[in-house]
Design a protein around this motif. Sequence first.
Motif, PDB file in Angstrom:
ATOM      1  N   ALA A 162      20.932 -54.968  22.933  1.00 34.85           N
ATOM      2  CA  ALA A 162      19.866 -54.021  22.619  1.00 34.85           C
ATOM      3  C   ALA A 162      18.880 -53.921  23.771  1.00 34.85           C
ATOM      4  CB  ALA A 162      19.138 -54.442  21.344  1.00 34.85           C
ATOM      5  N   PHE A 163      18.297 -52.753  23.878  1.00 30.52           N
ATOM      6  CA  PHE A 163      17.188 -52.532  24.798  1.00 30.52           C
ATOM      7  C   PHE A 163      15.906 -52.786  24.020  1.00 30.52           C
ATOM      8  CE2 PHE A 163      13.892 -49.634  26.412  1.00 30.52           C
ATOM      9  CZ  PHE A 163      13.828 -50.051  27.730  1.00 30.52           C
ATOM     10  N   LEU A 164      15.129 -53.776  24.434  1.00 31.11           N
ATOM     11  CA  LEU A 164      13.928 -54.178  23.707  1.00 31.11           C
ATOM     12  C   LEU A 164      12.674 -53.941  24.544  1.00 31.11           C
ATOM     13  CD1 LEU A 164      15.074 -57.592  22.152  1.00 31.11           C
ATOM     14  CD2 LEU A 164      15.112 -55.332  21.090  1.00 31.11           C
ATOM     15  N   SER A 192      16.418 -50.120  20.956  1.00 29.55           N
ATOM     16  CA  SER A 192      17.592 -49.354  20.535  1.00 29.55           C
ATOM     17  C   SER A 192      18.832 -50.224  20.656  1.00 29.55           C
ATOM     18  CB  SER A 192      17.752 -48.096  21.396  1.00 29.55           C
ATOM     19  OG  SER A 192      17.847 -48.433  22.770  1.00 29.55           O
ATOM     20  N   LEU A 193      19.715 -50.095  19.675  1.00 25.02           N
ATOM     21  CA  LEU A 193      20.957 -50.856  19.659  1.00 25.02           C
ATOM     22  C   LEU A 193      21.970 -50.161  20.565  1.00 25.02           C
ATOM     23  CD1 LEU A 193      22.531 -52.489  16.547  1.00 25.02           C
ATOM     24  CD2 LEU A 193      23.978 -51.300  18.177  1.00 25.02           C
ATOM     25  N   ARG A 194      22.438 -50.874  21.586  1.00 25.62           N
ATOM     26  CA  ARG A 194      23.360 -50.273  22.552  1.00 25.62           C
ATOM     27  C   ARG A 194      24.818 -50.587  22.253  1.00 25.62           C
ATOM     28  NH1 ARG A 194      20.520 -50.876  28.542  1.00 25.62           N
ATOM     29  NH2 ARG A 194      18.954 -49.230  28.204  1.00 25.62           N
ATOM     30  N   GLU A 195      25.086 -51.812  21.859  1.00 23.80           N
ATOM     31  CA  GLU A 195      26.474 -52.206  21.611  1.00 23.80           C
ATOM     32  C   GLU A 195      26.510 -53.249  20.505  1.00 23.80           C
ATOM     33  OE1 GLU A 195      30.257 -54.383  23.898  1.00 23.80           O
ATOM     34  OE2 GLU A 195      28.367 -54.003  24.963  1.00 23.80           O
ATOM     35  N   LEU A 196      27.266 -52.977  19.458  1.00 23.49           N
ATOM     36  CA  LEU A 196      27.404 -53.912  18.345  1.00 23.49           C
ATOM     37  C   LEU A 196      28.514 -54.901  18.674  1.00 23.49           C
ATOM     38  CD1 LEU A 196      26.416 -54.617  15.490  1.00 23.49           C
ATOM     39  CD2 LEU A 196      28.219 -53.142  14.600  1.00 23.49           C
TER      40      LEU A 196
END
Length: 691
Positions: A162-164, A192-196
């Motif tokens: 995630a980008f925090l 924003s969640l970038r990769e699960l």
Amino acid sequence: MKNTLISDDKADNSSVEKTQLFLWYVLCFCWGCVLYLTLSFEPNFNIIGVVCIISAIIWGVFYRSKRMLLWSGCFFFFVFGCFWSQIRTKWVEAPVLTKTMSSALVHGTVESNISAFERQKIVLKDVRIEGLASEKTPRRIQLTASFKTPQFQKGDQITARAFLFPPSMPVMIGGYQPARMAFFEQKGAYGSLRELTTYTPSVSDRGFWRFIDRWRQAILERTTATLPPNEAGVAVSLIIGDQNLVLPSVYRLYQIAGITHVLSVSGFHMSLIALLIFFVIRGGLGFFPTLVELWNTKKIAAVITLIVSFLYLVLSDFQTPAVRSFLMIALVLIAVAFDRRVFSLRTVALAAFIILLIQPELVLSISFQLSFMAVVALVRFYAPMMRFLSQKLPPKGLIAFIMKASLGVIVVSALATFVTFPFVIYYFNQVSLYGILGNLLTGFLFSFVIMPILVLAVLLMPFGLESVFLKGAGFFLSQIETVCSVLAELPGAYGMLPSFDGFGLFLFSMGFLVISVCRSRGLWKTGWALICLSALSIITVSTPVFMVSGNGRAFALKDPEKGLLLNESYRQRRITDQWLKRFGIVPENYVLEKRFNPDFVRVKGYKIALTRSACSDADLTFLIKTPQKRKGQAEEDLPCRGAVYTKEDLERGQTHEVFISSTGGIQVKSVCDTLPDRPWWRGYCQSQKRY
């Protein structure tokens, strides 16, 4: 009318106000909470605690004194409000992310999820962030995820890249402070969640709360599948209070028409549901004469309505406006059940007191201030105004009923508009000229047509019979959208006013509450004097002549002839829109000066340089543009006459504003210079370097 509002001058103020003790105590408690939350320093916890204990003892000593009971009690509740707010602050204090993390590996449990058309907003608890010590890890973080990821539910375990980033800073001095509310919600980071990476659904699929989650999701899915997006968003907002599905174009129309209050689960929705259930239950019980003789059907209807209202609160996911509305309606229904007076300022004050005991920080929230000020105005002044204005109306008949109903809507809208107008200007800078007309044209449809249809649709969803009712509600929602479109086309339908000082808003609030609570003529006059004094803040507020954003990509000049000029970085919409609103300019109507991209600007006889090549004779320099180097001279050797602010300085201080006065000359202030040393701001004003 005059005699119903205030008491005679001959009465002693203390003895007159003694009958309003509880109201004054709650007011003082609120002001104590406001004082603590707005102080520029963190007061000593032990000193406030000792003062609170001493004031309680004084209150107890003078409890039987008619003259001192009011003043000693007010002093105690004022100090108690300060002390209780500080206790709440220490209770919720949690780590906050102070630096941006471009690719953080986050582990956490989904606490809540709000769905929108193209994204999900999830809140994670029990957070672990790789590379960050546990004592520096936020307790909660909020992430935005696309619908390419699974539909997350409460209790799901996830690991993701995630980008925090930290909670947002104000984009201008005195601007909205989202970090303060994030602090009390213990949200220490956003992103924003970038990769699960991994996803483990919750094992338990049973229980009351899981049932409520599935019910909410089913309402959302069936409504969006049945209605077009513009109508579905409003319908979902009316049912469960989720505004994320409301299209921006529709929200804009509702805003111009002055009816955006219907889009959040608040007193409007709760009152309609409660009234509908109450009269349906009581009317239905009337068909059983034996039951009517044995039991008080009004009390039975009140108890059932209270239960249904609580279920509606649960369905709205305990949103803050819905909680406030439920408390007030619950107090009213309890008063009905115990044959007490239903509508009074004491009911409103008790609801406010309970809410602030749980979350004292809400006293500074926009929704709390708007809703309670409007309710106080309606409870205090609606009845006497209606008695005064309806004296010349026909006493009976259909025409009289229509005229009184229309007059009631006008009075309600006028009172709510008057008391909330300063708050709307202060927080949003917006003016809806036809707000009263918009409420008059749409109020009946929302109250007596759309909401009952939507209630029936929700009740019939388990049987798969909701489609007809949803489409019926959609038809009337489309008509309301048409009405809003017509109002939007009228001249002067929507506008902006410049911001004014926060102290002026405080004076208005205090003055209005004094005239609402007091019964003595002296305090009544004092309240009106405070309201008139608050208007002076409109002309005394100082505005900057030049502004630079914290990232240096946006700057603005207040030109005496052309107005506010923005540079070509108008893409910084979150920042520049707030700047425009501050100066009373509608962002959508602003025409960007494409050529405003200078190396320096002149204003009121001062030169402000934006490059080093133009700073040799400048009074002030912001190095935010790529400078033009002279032949044979290195950039760093170019001399500057005045103070110089680099991009690092801008990052450290965030938005910088330049003020020019006839006595003090040119002065530069930054957001960080004006932020108080409070727990919710500690660690923010630092260089925002990436890990």
